[in-house]
Design a protein around this motif. Structure first.
Motif, PDB file in Angstrom:
ATOM      1  N   ILE A   1      48.719   9.243  59.241  1.00  0.00           N
ATOM      2  CA  ILE A   1      47.582   9.984  58.239  1.00  0.00           C
ATOM      3  C   ILE A   1      48.042  10.816  57.330  1.00  0.00           C
ATOM      4  O   ILE A   1      47.924  10.716  56.036  1.00  0.00           O
ATOM      5  CB  ILE A   1      46.471  10.739  59.148  1.00  0.00           C
ATOM      6  CG1 ILE A   1      45.760   9.963  60.119  1.00  0.00           C
ATOM      7  CG2 ILE A   1      45.583  11.649  58.217  1.00  0.00           C
ATOM      8  CD1 ILE A   1      44.956  10.717  60.961  1.00  0.00           C
ATOM      9  N   ALA A   2      49.267  11.551  57.467  1.00  0.00           N
ATOM     10  CA  ALA A   2      50.120  12.441  56.706  1.00  0.00           C
ATOM     11  C   ALA A   2      50.753  11.578  55.548  1.00  0.00           C
ATOM     12  O   ALA A   2      50.606  11.874  54.546  1.00  0.00           O
ATOM     13  CB  ALA A   2      51.040  13.267  57.487  1.00  0.00           C
ATOM     14  N   HIS A   3      51.449  10.339  55.833  1.00  0.00           N
ATOM     15  CA  HIS A   3      52.031   9.469  55.042  1.00  0.00           C
ATOM     16  C   HIS A   3      50.866   9.002  54.041  1.00  0.00           C
ATOM     17  O   HIS A   3      51.234   8.980  52.991  1.00  0.00           O
ATOM     18  CB  HIS A   3      52.740   8.435  55.744  1.00  0.00           C
ATOM     19  CG  HIS A   3      53.395   7.574  54.901  1.00  0.00           C
ATOM     20  ND1 HIS A   3      52.970   6.292  54.376  1.00  0.00           N
ATOM     21  CD2 HIS A   3      54.845   7.679  54.447  1.00  0.00           C
ATOM     22  CE1 HIS A   3      53.653   5.873  53.662  1.00  0.00           C
ATOM     23  NE2 HIS A   3      54.961   6.538  53.680  1.00  0.00           N
ATOM     24  N   HIS A   4      49.841   8.510  54.636  1.00  0.00           N
ATOM     25  CA  HIS A   4      49.009   8.186  53.521  1.00  0.00           C
ATOM     26  C   HIS A   4      48.495   9.000  52.668  1.00  0.00           C
ATOM     27  O   HIS A   4      48.105   8.826  51.482  1.00  0.00           O
ATOM     28  CB  HIS A   4      47.730   7.310  54.462  1.00  0.00           C
ATOM     29  CG  HIS A   4      47.999   5.977  55.138  1.00  0.00           C
ATOM     30  ND1 HIS A   4      47.295   4.809  54.844  1.00  0.00           N
ATOM     31  CD2 HIS A   4      48.867   5.716  56.121  1.00  0.00           C
ATOM     32  CE1 HIS A   4      47.928   4.114  55.614  1.00  0.00           C
ATOM     33  NE2 HIS A   4      48.757   4.635  56.384  1.00  0.00           N
ATOM     34  N   ARG A   5      48.046  10.223  53.266  1.00  0.00           N
ATOM     35  CA  ARG A   5      47.645  11.171  52.215  1.00  0.00           C
ATOM     36  C   ARG A   5      48.636  11.599  51.167  1.00  0.00           C
ATOM     37  O   ARG A   5      48.371  12.080  50.013  1.00  0.00           O
ATOM     38  CB  ARG A   5      47.231  12.856  53.031  1.00  0.00           C
ATOM     39  CG  ARG A   5      45.857  12.500  53.817  1.00  0.00           C
ATOM     40  CD  ARG A   5      44.761  12.685  52.693  1.00  0.00           C
ATOM     41  NE  ARG A   5      43.548  12.538  53.516  1.00  0.00           N
ATOM     42  CZ  ARG A   5      42.451  13.534  53.220  1.00  0.00           C
ATOM     43  NH1 ARG A   5      42.915  14.473  52.325  1.00  0.00           N
ATOM     44  NH2 ARG A   5      41.514  13.296  53.768  1.00  0.00           N
ATOM     45  N   ALA A   6      49.950  11.715  51.708  1.00  0.00           N
ATOM     46  CA  ALA A   6      50.912  12.217  50.639  1.00  0.00           C
ATOM     47  C   ALA A   6      51.257  11.074  49.582  1.00  0.00           C
ATOM     48  O   ALA A   6      51.317  11.561  48.178  1.00  0.00           O
ATOM     49  CB  ALA A   6      52.130  12.409  51.418  1.00  0.00           C
TER      50      ALA A   6
ATOM     51  N   ARG B   1      56.593  17.009  52.694  1.00  0.00           N
ATOM     52  CA  ARG B   1      57.483  17.519  51.740  1.00  0.00           C
ATOM     53  C   ARG B   1      58.428  16.637  51.296  1.00  0.00           C
ATOM     54  O   ARG B   1      58.702  16.835  50.094  1.00  0.00           O
ATOM     55  CB  ARG B   1      58.051  18.834  52.507  1.00  0.00           C
ATOM     56  CG  ARG B   1      58.886  19.683  51.633  1.00  0.00           C
ATOM     57  CD  ARG B   1      58.311  20.673  50.729  1.00  0.00           C
ATOM     58  NE  ARG B   1      59.128  21.686  49.957  1.00  0.00           N
ATOM     59  CZ  ARG B   1      59.677  21.528  48.980  1.00  0.00           C
ATOM     60  NH1 ARG B   1      59.562  20.408  48.238  1.00  0.00           N
ATOM     61  NH2 ARG B   1      60.516  22.422  48.509  1.00  0.00           N
ATOM     62  N   ARG B   2      58.999  15.673  52.111  1.00  0.00           N
ATOM     63  CA  ARG B   2      60.071  14.830  51.691  1.00  0.00           C
ATOM     64  C   ARG B   2      59.280  13.946  50.717  1.00  0.00           C
ATOM     65  O   ARG B   2      60.070  13.433  49.471  1.00  0.00           O
ATOM     66  CB  ARG B   2      60.504  13.931  52.873  1.00  0.00           C
ATOM     67  CG  ARG B   2      61.677  14.793  53.675  1.00  0.00           C
ATOM     68  CD  ARG B   2      62.413  14.000  54.587  1.00  0.00           C
ATOM     69  NE  ARG B   2      61.243  13.151  55.451  1.00  0.00           N
ATOM     70  CZ  ARG B   2      60.834  13.822  56.650  1.00  0.00           C
ATOM     71  NH1 ARG B   2      61.196  14.780  56.763  1.00  0.00           N
ATOM     72  NH2 ARG B   2      60.100  13.049  57.391  1.00  0.00           N
ATOM     73  N   ILE B   3      58.018  13.559  50.836  1.00  0.00           N
ATOM     74  CA  ILE B   3      57.387  12.692  49.774  1.00  0.00           C
ATOM     75  C   ILE B   3      56.977  13.368  48.417  1.00  0.00           C
ATOM     76  O   ILE B   3      57.199  12.881  47.374  1.00  0.00           O
ATOM     77  CB  ILE B   3      56.032  11.973  50.280  1.00  0.00           C
ATOM     78  CG1 ILE B   3      56.636  11.205  51.651  1.00  0.00           C
ATOM     79  CG2 ILE B   3      55.312  11.196  49.472  1.00  0.00           C
ATOM     80  CD1 ILE B   3      55.536  10.637  52.529  1.00  0.00           C
ATOM     81  N   LEU B   4      56.359  14.415  48.435  1.00  0.00           N
ATOM     82  CA  LEU B   4      55.814  15.242  47.309  1.00  0.00           C
ATOM     83  C   LEU B   4      56.911  16.064  46.697  1.00  0.00           C
ATOM     84  O   LEU B   4      56.767  16.245  45.375  1.00  0.00           O
ATOM     85  CB  LEU B   4      54.655  16.259  47.817  1.00  0.00           C
ATOM     86  CG  LEU B   4      53.435  15.334  48.157  1.00  0.00           C
ATOM     87  CD1 LEU B   4      52.420  16.440  48.739  1.00  0.00           C
ATOM     88  CD2 LEU B   4      52.872  14.410  47.028  1.00  0.00           C
ATOM     89  N   ARG B   5      57.881  16.666  47.634  1.00  0.00           N
ATOM     90  CA  ARG B   5      58.952  17.343  46.695  1.00  0.00           C
ATOM     91  C   ARG B   5      58.302  18.639  45.983  1.00  0.00           C
ATOM     92  O   ARG B   5      58.931  19.339  45.139  1.00  0.00           O
ATOM     93  CB  ARG B   5      59.676  16.487  45.734  1.00  0.00           C
ATOM     94  CG  ARG B   5      60.394  15.233  46.466  1.00  0.00           C
ATOM     95  CD  ARG B   5      61.166  14.639  45.395  1.00  0.00           C
ATOM     96  NE  ARG B   5      61.440  13.344  46.000  1.00  0.00           N
ATOM     97  CZ  ARG B   5      62.785  12.950  46.475  1.00  0.00           C
ATOM     98  NH1 ARG B   5      63.513  13.849  46.920  1.00  0.00           N
ATOM     99  NH2 ARG B   5      62.811  11.742  47.027  1.00  0.00           N
ATOM    100  N   ASP B   6      57.103  19.141  46.307  1.00  0.00           N
ATOM    101  CA  ASP B   6      56.622  20.246  45.908  1.00  0.00           C
ATOM    102  C   ASP B   6      55.752  21.149  47.080  1.00  0.00           C
ATOM    103  O   ASP B   6      55.133  20.637  47.546  1.00  0.00           O
ATOM    104  CB  ASP B   6      55.508  20.045  44.886  1.00  0.00           C
ATOM    105  CG  ASP B   6      54.728  21.199  44.264  1.00  0.00           C
ATOM    106  OD1 ASP B   6      53.772  21.381  44.735  1.00  0.00           O
ATOM    107  OD2 ASP B   6      55.275  21.652  43.351  1.00  0.00           O
TER     108      ASP B   6
END
Length: 194
Positions: free
Chosen positions: A89-94, A48-53
């Protein structure tokens, strides 16, 4: 595997996630539900912090958890803890999602910019076409009358050699020879002009 509904507020104390991860790697659905409960909240927060959506964040979180389920056997407990592995994994996907969205936006901008026609380009193209036509007319004037008429009838009116011969009341062999000679002269003339 049955889908586990994502609830961002749900979280349990992690406990021994390495043991849970070993069970997940063996295909244990209940162990995966426990793992999900332990890591889905932090994963969602990072995404959420990376995508903001929110909607995209939920989707990416589900993708991450699916990847964790499918790739649980790749986890090596000797190389680190479970949560940092999952968060990587989450960071890479985001980040991949951000790049994908940016690339799509760039493609849209490129298409939109390419669809605008500029008068300068049209003028330059028109001038080039006009100059080519002038060169062809100049070279056609250098052919004999029979060569010029044969070429014009064949290439501009789409007549066959036989139809050109009939139209000009000239033997077919003569028309073929004149057309061949005329095309050679045209090629030489146009080649010299470029």
């Amino acid at each position: 595997m049955t889908a586990v509904a994502f609830l961002p507020g749900r979280s349990e104390p992690p406990g021994d996630l390495k043991a849970v991860m070993a069970l997940v790697a063996a295909g244990d659905h209940e162990a995966f539900a426990r793992l999900y409960d332990a890591v889905a909240g932090p994963v969602f927060g990072l995404v959420r912090r990376i995508l903001r959506d929110e909607a995209q964040s939920e989707e990416v979180t589900q993708d991450v958890m699916l990847e964790v389920w499918r790739g649980a056997a790749r986890y090596d407990p000797l190389r680190g803890e479970v949560l940092p592995w999952v968060m990587t994994i989450a960071h890479h996907r985001a980040v991949d999602r951000v790049r994908h969205c940016e690339a799509a936006a760039d493609r849209d901008r490129t298409v939109a910019a390419g669809s605008r026609e500029t008068p300068f380009d049209e003028a330059a193209e028109g001038a080039g076409t006009w100059m080519e036509r002038q060169q062809v007319r100049h070279c056609l004037r250098r052919l004999t009358d029979l060569q010029r008429e044969s070429v014009l009838l064949a290439f501009y009116q789409g007549l066959t050699h036989r139809e050109v011969a009939e139209r000009l009341s000239t033997p077919l062999g003569t028309v073929k020879t004149r057309m061949r000679d005329g095309l050679i002269r045209l090629r030489d003339c146009l080649g010299a002009g470029s």
